[in-house]
Design a protein around this motif. Structure first.
Motif, PDB file in Angstrom:
ATOM      1  N   VAL A 140       0.845  -1.201   0.000  1.00 28.02           N
ATOM      2  CA  VAL A 140       0.000   0.000   0.000  1.00 28.02           C
ATOM      3  C   VAL A 140       0.878   1.248   0.000  1.00 28.02           C
ATOM      4  O   VAL A 140       1.657   1.475   0.937  1.00 28.02           O
ATOM      5  CB  VAL A 140      -0.942   0.001   1.213  1.00 28.02           C
ATOM      6  N   ARG A 141       0.756   2.035  -1.067  1.00 25.42           N
ATOM      7  CA  ARG A 141       1.534   3.265  -1.189  1.00 25.42           C
ATOM      8  C   ARG A 141       0.677   4.481  -1.509  1.00 25.42           C
ATOM      9  O   ARG A 141       1.146   5.610  -1.388  1.00 25.42           O
ATOM     10  CB  ARG A 141       2.614   3.106  -2.288  1.00 25.42           C
ATOM     11  N   ASP A 142      -0.546   4.292  -1.967  1.00 22.64           N
ATOM     12  CA  ASP A 142      -1.404   5.427  -2.290  1.00 22.64           C
ATOM     13  C   ASP A 142      -2.832   5.115  -1.860  1.00 22.64           C
ATOM     14  O   ASP A 142      -3.143   4.009  -1.426  1.00 22.64           O
ATOM     15  CB  ASP A 142      -1.337   5.782  -3.784  1.00 22.64           C
ATOM     16  N   LEU A 143      -3.697   6.102  -2.001  1.00 18.54           N
ATOM     17  CA  LEU A 143      -5.062   5.956  -1.508  1.00 18.54           C
ATOM     18  C   LEU A 143      -5.819   4.873  -2.261  1.00 18.54           C
ATOM     19  O   LEU A 143      -6.635   4.158  -1.668  1.00 18.54           O
ATOM     20  CB  LEU A 143      -5.808   7.286  -1.629  1.00 18.54           C
ATOM     21  N   ARG A 144      -5.574   4.721  -3.544  1.00 15.61           N
ATOM     22  CA  ARG A 144      -6.248   3.686  -4.324  1.00 15.61           C
ATOM     23  C   ARG A 144      -5.906   2.300  -3.784  1.00 15.61           C
ATOM     24  O   ARG A 144      -6.775   1.455  -3.590  1.00 15.61           O
ATOM     25  CB  ARG A 144      -5.859   3.792  -5.800  1.00 15.61           C
ATOM     26  N   GLN A 145      -4.618   2.063  -3.516  1.00 16.59           N
ATOM     27  CA  GLN A 145      -4.208   0.772  -2.979  1.00 16.59           C
ATOM     28  C   GLN A 145      -4.742   0.567  -1.561  1.00 16.59           C
ATOM     29  O   GLN A 145      -5.136  -0.544  -1.187  1.00 16.59           O
ATOM     30  CB  GLN A 145      -2.673   0.689  -2.984  1.00 16.59           C
ATOM     31  N   PHE A 146      -4.781   1.640  -0.781  1.00 19.64           N
ATOM     32  CA  PHE A 146      -5.320   1.551   0.579  1.00 19.64           C
ATOM     33  C   PHE A 146      -6.795   1.165   0.527  1.00 19.64           C
ATOM     34  O   PHE A 146      -7.258   0.315   1.303  1.00 19.64           O
ATOM     35  CB  PHE A 146      -5.143   2.900   1.280  1.00 19.64           C
ATOM     36  N   TYR A 147      -7.539   1.775  -0.389  1.00 19.97           N
ATOM     37  CA  TYR A 147      -8.965   1.464  -0.555  1.00 19.97           C
ATOM     38  C   TYR A 147      -9.155  -0.004  -0.939  1.00 19.97           C
ATOM     39  O   TYR A 147      -9.997  -0.712  -0.367  1.00 19.97           O
ATOM     40  CB  TYR A 147      -9.550   2.385  -1.621  1.00 19.97           C
ATOM     41  N   LEU A 148      -8.380  -0.476  -1.894  1.00 24.97           N
ATOM     42  CA  LEU A 148      -8.501  -1.866  -2.333  1.00 24.97           C
ATOM     43  C   LEU A 148      -8.162  -2.838  -1.197  1.00 24.97           C
ATOM     44  O   LEU A 148      -8.796  -3.893  -1.059  1.00 24.97           O
ATOM     45  CB  LEU A 148      -7.586  -2.126  -3.535  1.00 24.97           C
ATOM     46  N   TRP A 149      -7.182  -2.482  -0.416  1.00 22.52           N
ATOM     47  CA  TRP A 149      -6.783  -3.346   0.709  1.00 22.52           C
ATOM     48  C   TRP A 149      -7.912  -3.443   1.735  1.00 22.52           C
ATOM     49  O   TRP A 149      -8.261  -4.535   2.186  1.00 22.52           O
ATOM     50  CB  TRP A 149      -5.520  -2.772   1.341  1.00 22.52           C
ATOM     51  N   THR A 150      -8.506  -2.309   2.093  1.00 20.84           N
ATOM     52  CA  THR A 150      -9.567  -2.334   3.094  1.00 20.84           C
ATOM     53  C   THR A 150     -10.829  -3.016   2.580  1.00 20.84           C
ATOM     54  O   THR A 150     -11.582  -3.611   3.356  1.00 20.84           O
ATOM     55  CB  THR A 150      -9.928  -0.909   3.562  1.00 20.84           C
ATOM     56  N   GLN A 151     -11.071  -2.937   1.268  1.00 24.23           N
ATOM     57  CA  GLN A 151     -12.247  -3.587   0.694  1.00 24.23           C
ATOM     58  C   GLN A 151     -11.976  -5.041   0.320  1.00 24.23           C
ATOM     59  O   GLN A 151     -12.910  -5.771  -0.014  1.00 24.23           O
ATOM     60  CB  GLN A 151     -12.704  -2.825  -0.561  1.00 24.23           C
ATOM     61  N   HIS A 160      -0.179  -2.122  10.998  1.00 25.03           N
ATOM     62  CA  HIS A 160      -0.117  -2.097   9.528  1.00 25.03           C
ATOM     63  C   HIS A 160      -1.068  -1.039   8.960  1.00 25.03           C
ATOM     64  O   HIS A 160      -0.739  -0.376   7.973  1.00 25.03           O
ATOM     65  CB  HIS A 160      -0.439  -3.485   8.991  1.00 25.03           C
ATOM     66  N   LEU A 161      -2.219  -0.848   9.584  1.00 23.17           N
ATOM     67  CA  LEU A 161      -3.099   0.253   9.212  1.00 23.17           C
ATOM     68  C   LEU A 161      -2.415   1.594   9.483  1.00 23.17           C
ATOM     69  O   LEU A 161      -2.461   2.516   8.647  1.00 23.17           O
ATOM     70  CB  LEU A 161      -4.404   0.168  10.001  1.00 23.17           C
ATOM     71  N   HIS A 162      -1.795   1.703  10.632  1.00 23.82           N
ATOM     72  CA  HIS A 162      -1.104   2.937  11.023  1.00 23.82           C
ATOM     73  C   HIS A 162      -0.023   3.314  10.010  1.00 23.82           C
ATOM     74  O   HIS A 162       0.003   4.442   9.498  1.00 23.82           O
ATOM     75  CB  HIS A 162      -0.492   2.739  12.419  1.00 23.82           C
ATOM     76  N   LEU A 163       0.849   2.372   9.695  1.00 24.81           N
ATOM     77  CA  LEU A 163       1.953   2.660   8.775  1.00 24.81           C
ATOM     78  C   LEU A 163       1.443   2.935   7.364  1.00 24.81           C
ATOM     79  O   LEU A 163       1.967   3.807   6.660  1.00 24.81           O
ATOM     80  CB  LEU A 163       2.939   1.493   8.763  1.00 24.81           C
ATOM     81  N   ALA A 164       0.420   2.199   6.948  1.00 20.69           N
ATOM     82  CA  ALA A 164      -0.126   2.408   5.605  1.00 20.69           C
ATOM     83  C   ALA A 164      -0.716   3.808   5.481  1.00 20.69           C
ATOM     84  O   ALA A 164      -0.516   4.495   4.467  1.00 20.69           O
ATOM     85  CB  ALA A 164      -1.183   1.348   5.288  1.00 20.69           C
ATOM     86  N   LEU A 165      -1.453   4.261   6.490  1.00 21.39           N
ATOM     87  CA  LEU A 165      -2.039   5.596   6.426  1.00 21.39           C
ATOM     88  C   LEU A 165      -0.961   6.664   6.443  1.00 21.39           C
ATOM     89  O   LEU A 165      -1.072   7.674   5.723  1.00 21.39           O
ATOM     90  CB  LEU A 165      -3.000   5.801   7.606  1.00 21.39           C
ATOM     91  N   LEU A 166       0.089   6.479   7.217  1.00 23.51           N
ATOM     92  CA  LEU A 166       1.174   7.456   7.240  1.00 23.51           C
ATOM     93  C   LEU A 166       1.874   7.546   5.886  1.00 23.51           C
ATOM     94  O   LEU A 166       2.294   8.626   5.465  1.00 23.51           O
ATOM     95  CB  LEU A 166       2.189   7.110   8.326  1.00 23.51           C
TER      96      LEU A 166
END
Length: 285
Positions: free
Chosen positions: A25-36, A167-173
């Protein structure tokens, strides 16, 4: 003392997959896909509120991740930077120093105070929540609220969230490292051909949460035709499913370009889906 949670073989596998996916996870798109995607196996929520605070305890980032589309009123209710539900929830949980916290079945002592937020969430169309965060840190702190559960979350879900919190913390940062999207990612966000007006229209209704049958009723075409359009859209976008397609469109700003026609089309759709006449007869199941 909290009860010991022993993970099953499948839960261990789901947890490992979620952790492995977080590394990418490096950007918001990847973060969204990971959470979904991977997170849903352990934490089957509908809405995630992600907050980041700086060293002075000021909110610097708030992401509202949902598979569908939230109305403007709901968006303001949840994410208003001055007095939205997300910020008030974060202040309450961080002040009470009782994290993780959850509503619904299997509540921990003290979590009953979250019932006020639960009732407000219900007005927004969601129910129950699990909250966890990093606590106050010198550099940057985070807090995550997972809302909208079909069945009440349990202490087991709170434990899963605790395991995934680093992992959520680091991904959001990582999303905030540059403050702007990387130019290379913008250059990569291109497709082989522009989507047609019909394809963009279909994607818009998919984003609204409509099924193939419902989209067909709205547009006066068959569900099979909608499915064929979606298959062509997937090939054009280089994706394999609806969630990935919506994420890709977000990165391409396709919905922003077509937003002008959304309000009028939405009113037409509601009339078609609720009318007892020809719209429903056009597409037999």
């Amino acid at each position: 003392m909290d009860p010991v949670v022993i993970l099953s073989k499948f839960e261990q596998e789901y947890l490992l997959r979620a952790i492995e996916a977080s590394v990418q996870v490096r950007d918001l798109r990847q973060f969204y896909l990971w959470t979904q995607g991977q997170l849903q196996a352990l934490l089957p929520h509908q809405l995630m509120l992600c907050m980041q605070f700086d060293g002075a305890d000021t909110l610097v980032r708030l992401e509202c991740l949902h598979a569908g589309v939230l109305g403007e009123a709901v968006q303001r209710q949840l994410c208003d930077p001055a007095d939205g539900l997300a910020l008030r929830l974060a202040r309450h949980c961080r002040a009470s120093d009782r994290l993780p916290a959850l509503t619904g079945g299997g509540r921990r002592a003290g979590d009953a105070t979250l019932e006020l937020f639960r009732r407000e969430l219900q007005l927004a169309g969601f129910d129950n929540l699990v909250v966890h965060g990093s606590g106050r840190l010198a550099g940057a702190a985070t807090l995550f609220a997972l809302c909208g559960w079909e069945t009440p979350p349990s202490a087991r879900h709170a434990y899963f969230l605790a395991l995934l919190l680093p992992h959520l913390h680091l991904a959001l940062l990582r999303l905030s490292e540059s403050g702007v999207r990387d130019a290379a990612l913008d250059a990569a966000d291109t497709i082989a051909r522009p989507l047609s007006a019909r394809e963009t229209e279909i994607l818009g209704w998919v984003r609204e949460g409509k099924s193939n049958y419902e989209v067909g009723c709205i547009l006066g075409i068959s569900a099979l035709t909608v499915k064929n359009h979606l298959q062509r859209i997937y090939r054009t976008l280089g994706v394999s499913n609806r969630t990935h397609a919506l994420s890709r469109c977000m990165s391409l700003h396709l919905f922003e370009r077509s937003a002008g026609t959304g309000a009028a089309a939405n009113g037409t759709a509601e009339r078609l889906l609720t009318a007892p006449g020809r719209a429903r007869r056009a597409l037999p199941r």
